[in-house]
Design a protein around this motif. Structure first.
Motif, PDB file in Angstrom:
ATOM      1  N   THR A 193       0.824  -1.203   0.000  1.00 48.92           N
ATOM      2  CA  THR A 193       0.000   0.000   0.000  1.00 48.92           C
ATOM      3  C   THR A 193       0.859   1.254   0.000  1.00 48.92           C
ATOM      4  O   THR A 193       1.978   1.251   0.487  1.00 48.92           O
ATOM      5  N   THR A 194       0.332   2.314  -0.578  1.00 49.16           N
ATOM      6  CA  THR A 194       1.027   3.590  -0.644  1.00 49.16           C
ATOM      7  C   THR A 194       0.098   4.676  -0.126  1.00 49.16           C
ATOM      8  O   THR A 194      -1.090   4.679  -0.461  1.00 49.16           O
ATOM      9  N   ILE A 195       0.641   5.576   0.661  1.00 51.06           N
ATOM     10  CA  ILE A 195      -0.173   6.688   1.130  1.00 51.06           C
ATOM     11  C   ILE A 195      -0.077   7.821   0.118  1.00 51.06           C
ATOM     12  O   ILE A 195       1.000   8.339  -0.166  1.00 51.06           O
ATOM     13  N   LEU A 196      -1.217   8.172  -0.464  1.00 45.12           N
ATOM     14  CA  LEU A 196      -1.237   9.243  -1.470  1.00 45.12           C
ATOM     15  C   LEU A 196      -1.139  10.595  -0.805  1.00 45.12           C
ATOM     16  O   LEU A 196      -0.478  11.504  -1.288  1.00 45.12           O
ATOM     17  N   GLY A 197      -1.857  10.737   0.293  1.00 51.93           N
ATOM     18  CA  GLY A 197      -1.858  12.030   0.957  1.00 51.93           C
ATOM     19  C   GLY A 197      -2.535  11.922   2.297  1.00 51.93           C
ATOM     20  O   GLY A 197      -3.247  10.971   2.573  1.00 51.93           O
ATOM     21  N   VAL A 198      -2.263  12.928   3.112  1.00 54.38           N
ATOM     22  CA  VAL A 198      -2.871  12.976   4.435  1.00 54.38           C
ATOM     23  C   VAL A 198      -3.470  14.365   4.577  1.00 54.38           C
ATOM     24  O   VAL A 198      -2.854  15.345   4.208  1.00 54.38           O
ATOM     25  N   ASN A 199      -4.694  14.432   5.042  1.00 53.48           N
ATOM     26  CA  ASN A 199      -5.277  15.752   5.238  1.00 53.48           C
ATOM     27  C   ASN A 199      -6.249  15.729   6.408  1.00 53.48           C
ATOM     28  O   ASN A 199      -6.603  14.658   6.904  1.00 53.48           O
TER      29      ASN A 199
ATOM     30  N   LEU B 160      -6.481  13.327  11.536  1.00 59.48           N
ATOM     31  CA  LEU B 160      -6.120  13.292  10.130  1.00 59.48           C
ATOM     32  C   LEU B 160      -6.719  12.062   9.468  1.00 59.48           C
ATOM     33  O   LEU B 160      -6.996  11.073  10.133  1.00 59.48           O
ATOM     34  N   VAL B 161      -6.920  12.178   8.163  1.00 59.60           N
ATOM     35  CA  VAL B 161      -7.266  10.986   7.400  1.00 59.60           C
ATOM     36  C   VAL B 161      -6.232  10.821   6.292  1.00 59.60           C
ATOM     37  O   VAL B 161      -5.675  11.802   5.805  1.00 59.60           O
ATOM     38  N   ALA B 162      -5.989   9.585   5.913  1.00 61.95           N
ATOM     39  CA  ALA B 162      -5.026   9.321   4.845  1.00 61.95           C
ATOM     40  C   ALA B 162      -5.754   8.706   3.664  1.00 61.95           C
ATOM     41  O   ALA B 162      -6.731   7.976   3.834  1.00 61.95           O
ATOM     42  N   GLN B 163      -5.282   9.028   2.459  1.00 64.00           N
ATOM     43  CA  GLN B 163      -5.767   8.375   1.252  1.00 64.00           C
ATOM     44  C   GLN B 163      -4.747   7.326   0.870  1.00 64.00           C
ATOM     45  O   GLN B 163      -3.580   7.637   0.651  1.00 64.00           O
ATOM     46  N   ILE B 164      -5.191   6.095   0.828  1.00 60.39           N
ATOM     47  CA  ILE B 164      -4.270   4.981   0.615  1.00 60.39           C
ATOM     48  C   ILE B 164      -4.662   4.245  -0.665  1.00 60.39           C
ATOM     49  O   ILE B 164      -5.853   4.048  -0.932  1.00 60.39           O
ATOM     50  N   VAL B 165      -3.659   3.869  -1.454  1.00 57.66           N
ATOM     51  CA  VAL B 165      -3.927   3.058  -2.648  1.00 57.66           C
ATOM     52  C   VAL B 165      -3.030   1.826  -2.646  1.00 57.66           C
ATOM     53  O   VAL B 165      -2.009   1.791  -1.957  1.00 57.66           O
ATOM     54  N   THR B 166      -3.426   0.857  -3.407  1.00 61.61           N
ATOM     55  CA  THR B 166      -2.597  -0.325  -3.647  1.00 61.61           C
ATOM     56  C   THR B 166      -2.252  -0.268  -5.126  1.00 61.61           C
ATOM     57  O   THR B 166      -3.027  -0.715  -5.964  1.00 61.61           O
ATOM     58  N   PRO B 167      -1.107   0.357  -5.470  1.00 63.23           N
ATOM     59  CA  PRO B 167      -0.860   0.699  -6.868  1.00 63.23           C
ATOM     60  C   PRO B 167      -0.682  -0.508  -7.788  1.00 63.23           C
ATOM     61  O   PRO B 167      -1.154  -0.483  -8.923  1.00 63.23           O
TER      62      PRO B 167
END
Ligand SMILES: Cc1cc2nc3c(=O)[nH]c(=O)nc-3n(C[C@H](O)[C@H](O)[C@H](O)COP(=O)(O)OP(=O)(O)OC[C@H]3O[C@@H](n4cnc5c(N)ncnc54)[C@H](O)[C@@H]3O)c2cc1C
Ligand SMILES: Nc1ncnc2c1ncn2[C@@H]1O[C@H](COP(=O)(O)O)[C@@H](O)[C@H]1O
Lengths: 244, 346
Positions: A193-199, B160-167
């Motif tokens: 998994t990769t974190i795209l962004g935090v806001n 905070l919230v994070a946007q997570i993907v599994t590329p």
């Protein structure tokens, strides 16, 4: 102490099993160098030794990579383990994923969200409440259990215990090289998994702010919103108030 | 050969059917996501007598009944079904193995799993077996322009919230708490395909043995369904002051909820925990006393129609989310409110 409640519950379960059955407790953690403090705390509480897995390459691991790293270390350090205990607890774990994934990595049977553990010989019996079902389960050792918090109150570090634990040198340190692991499989690099962004989540809406003495605020609240409150509780507040 | 349609799978978690709507909620979200990738929505059901789990008397569709019919009526285009006596009780290892095999064969784009106790243990095992990533406790699921599933989840502490993907790895997997999404209404005119998957012949014996199981239905009134909820946080100051909420609940015909620090301090039972790790609520009115408004708590309160927050700090996140933000000492306000209510309701 620094140890999170889930892990304290797991350690407490281990201590109780040792009291009843004997055995040896190894506390293991993967984290930055300062995570050593958690291991000192574990030793002060009664663990026999601590193992710290620490390496820059391990930083930023997702749960899958964390369980991979822990599993390879456990296989190296105590290949003949009987039982692995993890915290879980819906109420405080970050993800509750490491325990089940560690069981997969170690290829042993595992049960999550356990509240009661009884070890007899090579079998362990467990009780847990899952989705409104009270289950009694049994598995043969070796195995893995994740325990909930709040069943047994964890004990406190005895007076002077922490100092003694700091003086004792029962902590072993491993990095990727000494575990024989390829850094590319660890930490951020190894994670799926990769974190795209935090806001910060969606900011506030327009609202009414009430200030003053509590009594005055309550009056204002009733003046403006008696219908709303009355509607929700199924009572007519205004009329009652007028008649008083 | 025509290219296979991309598929979004939802694990059919039917145990506790009537309390547990999470599968239906996920089917609904999966429909929205499927539109964006022109994909299909599939439910995956393992069990026994799955036709009899749901009372189908009301269903107009004679072809599909039971759990399968229910899932189709709520949005599934296809249901993979393994029905066998060996699956009569939920079994972690067996279910994980079945899911692993089926997913390796069918290669879905995504697998969504409800964060029930079972789901929270099942999902990480499946993800591990498939060598893919998994995001726990998502509060949002969306597609981005690159066609990736963006999983929004609480991050570090909760403001905070994070946007997570599994590329790269597939499937993309997420668990979601019950109550996060809205189910679409039952539509018995919908049709779908049922794909029966036989139980593998080489299924190993489960290493965890089920000795006894007893149904323990939740007792009493439920905070999840209450019209009025009074939530208390650390700002109430003490167990004694927190206890005023029960008096208030009595007057307002409401239920008492609590934040995690409050539960940890034993001011309230774990049952009362509202948040990501506890209950989701959707009251007409939510009173919030001395709560900072961390996302792990507020994500479970989004269904509240009208929010009245009391906090000493006007800038607390909870105050920003409230319809009425009351700057006051939570405990003193509570006392004043009790007095006023006693007078005006009598
Ligand atoms: C993985 C994870 C899961 C979690 N799950 C949950 C969950 O399910 N539910 C949950 O609630 N939390 C959960 N948390 C914790 C969450 O992040 C917050 O820490 C928690 O919600 C804060 O509770 P609180 O608002 O009561 O306390 P605090 O954050 O300490 O806030 C207290 C508030 O009271 C105000 N205050 C102080 N004194 C007064 C006074 N006299 N009068 C009025 N106001 C006053 C302060 O200004 C402050 O805003 C979770 C955290 C993690 C990491
Ligand atoms: N870095 C780690 N080192 C050792 N144990 C861990 C680590 N991360 C998670 N665990 C174990 O897994 C449990 C659940 O953690 P989590 O999956 O992060 O919620 C914890 O209570 C620990 O027992």
């Amino acid at each position: 102490g620094m140890m999170n409640p889930a892990c304290r519950a797991a350690l407490e379960a281990a201590l109780r099993i040792r009291e009843a059955q004997g055995g040896e407790i190894t506390a293991i953690t993967m984290g930055p160098p300062m995570a050593e403090e958690v291991l000192r705390e574990a030793i002060a509480l009664g663990a026999d030794r601590g193992v710290l897995l620490s390496d820059r390459a391990m930083a930023g691991a997702d749960t899958s990579v964390t369980s991979f790293t822990l599993a390879r270390a456990i296989e190296k350090i105590c290949p003949r383990f009987d039982l692995v205990l993890c915290g879980c607890a819906t109420s405080d774990s970050e993800t509750a994923q490491v325990g089940p994934q560690l069981a997969e990595e170690l290829q042993v049977p595992g049960v999550g969200y356990v509240e009661e553990i009884t070890v007899s010989g090579r079998a362990v019996r467990m009780e847990r409440l899952a989705d409104h079902f009270l289950e009694t389960l049994e598995m043969d050792l070796p195995g893995l259990i994740t325990v909930t918090t709040g069943v047994h109150a964890p004990r406190h570090v005895p007076l002077g215990g922490l100092q003694a634990a700091f003086d004792a040198a029962d902590i072993v340190l491993f990095d990727a090289a000494s575990l024989g692991l390829d850094p590319a499989q660890l930490g951020v690099k190894g994670s799926a998994t990769t974190i795209l962004g935090v806001n910060s989540p969606a900011a506030g809406k327009k609202n009414i702010v009430l200030t003053g003495t509590p009594k005055r605020i309550v009056e204002q609240l009733f003046e403006s919103f008696d219908d709303k409150i009355g509607g929700a509780i199924g009572k007519d507040l205004k009329r009652d108030k007028k008649s008083s | 050969m025509s290219a296979k349609r991309r598929a979004i799978w939802v694990f059919g978690d039917y145990r506790n059917y009537f309390q547990n709507r999470v599968t239906l909620q996920l089917l609904s979200r999966a429909r929205d996501l499927a539109k964006k990738i022109d994909g299909e929505v599939c439910a995956v059901v393992f069990g026994h007598w799955t036709e009899e789990w749901v009372d189908d008397a009301l269903s107009q569709n004679p072809t599909f009944c039971g759990v399968v019919g229910e899932y189709i009526a709520h949005g599934a285009d296809k249901v993979y079904l393994t029905d066998h006596p060996r699956l009569a009780a939920y079994s972690m290892e067996t279910y994980a193995l079945l899911m692993e095999r089926l997913a390796k064969r069918e290669k879905p784009e995504m697998i969504l799993i409800g964060a029930t106790t079972f789901g929270r243990e099942f999902a990480p095992r499946v993800a591990k077996r498939l060598g893919t990533g998994l995001t726990a406790d998502c509060i949002g699921l969306d597609m981005n322009d690159a066609g990736l599933l963006v999983q929004t989840a609480p991050f570090f502490g909760g403001n905070l919230v994070a946007q997570i993907v599994t590329p790269e790895r597939r499937p993309q997997m997420a668990t979601v708490r019950p109550g996060t999404f809205q189910e679409i209404p039952h539509d018995s005119c919908r049709t779908g395909k049922v794909v029966k998957v036989p139980l593998p012949k080489d299924l190993p014996a489960d290493r965890v043995r089920l000795i006894r199981v007893e149904h323990r239905p939740p007792r009493g009134r439920k905070i999840e369904d209450a019209h009025v909820v009074l939530c208390g946080g650390r700002g109430l100051g003490s167990k004694k002051k927190f206890a005023k909420l029960y008096e208030l609940a009595e007057l307002l015909n409401g239920e008492v909820g609590a934040t995690r620090p409050v539960v940890y301090a034993h001011w309230a039972d774990h049952d009362a925990l509202v948040g990501q790790a506890g209950k989701h609520i959707k009251p007409q009115i939510l009173f919030s006393f001395g709560i900072s408004g961390a996302i792990q708590h507020t994500a479970a309160c989004n269904g509240a129609k009208f929010v009245i927050a009391v906090n000493k700090n006007p800038n607390a996140a909870m105050m920003k989310k409230a319809d009425v933000a009351i700057v006051a000492d939570a405990s003193q306000f509570c006392t004043a409110l009790i007095q006023e209510l006693k007078r005006s309701i009598r």
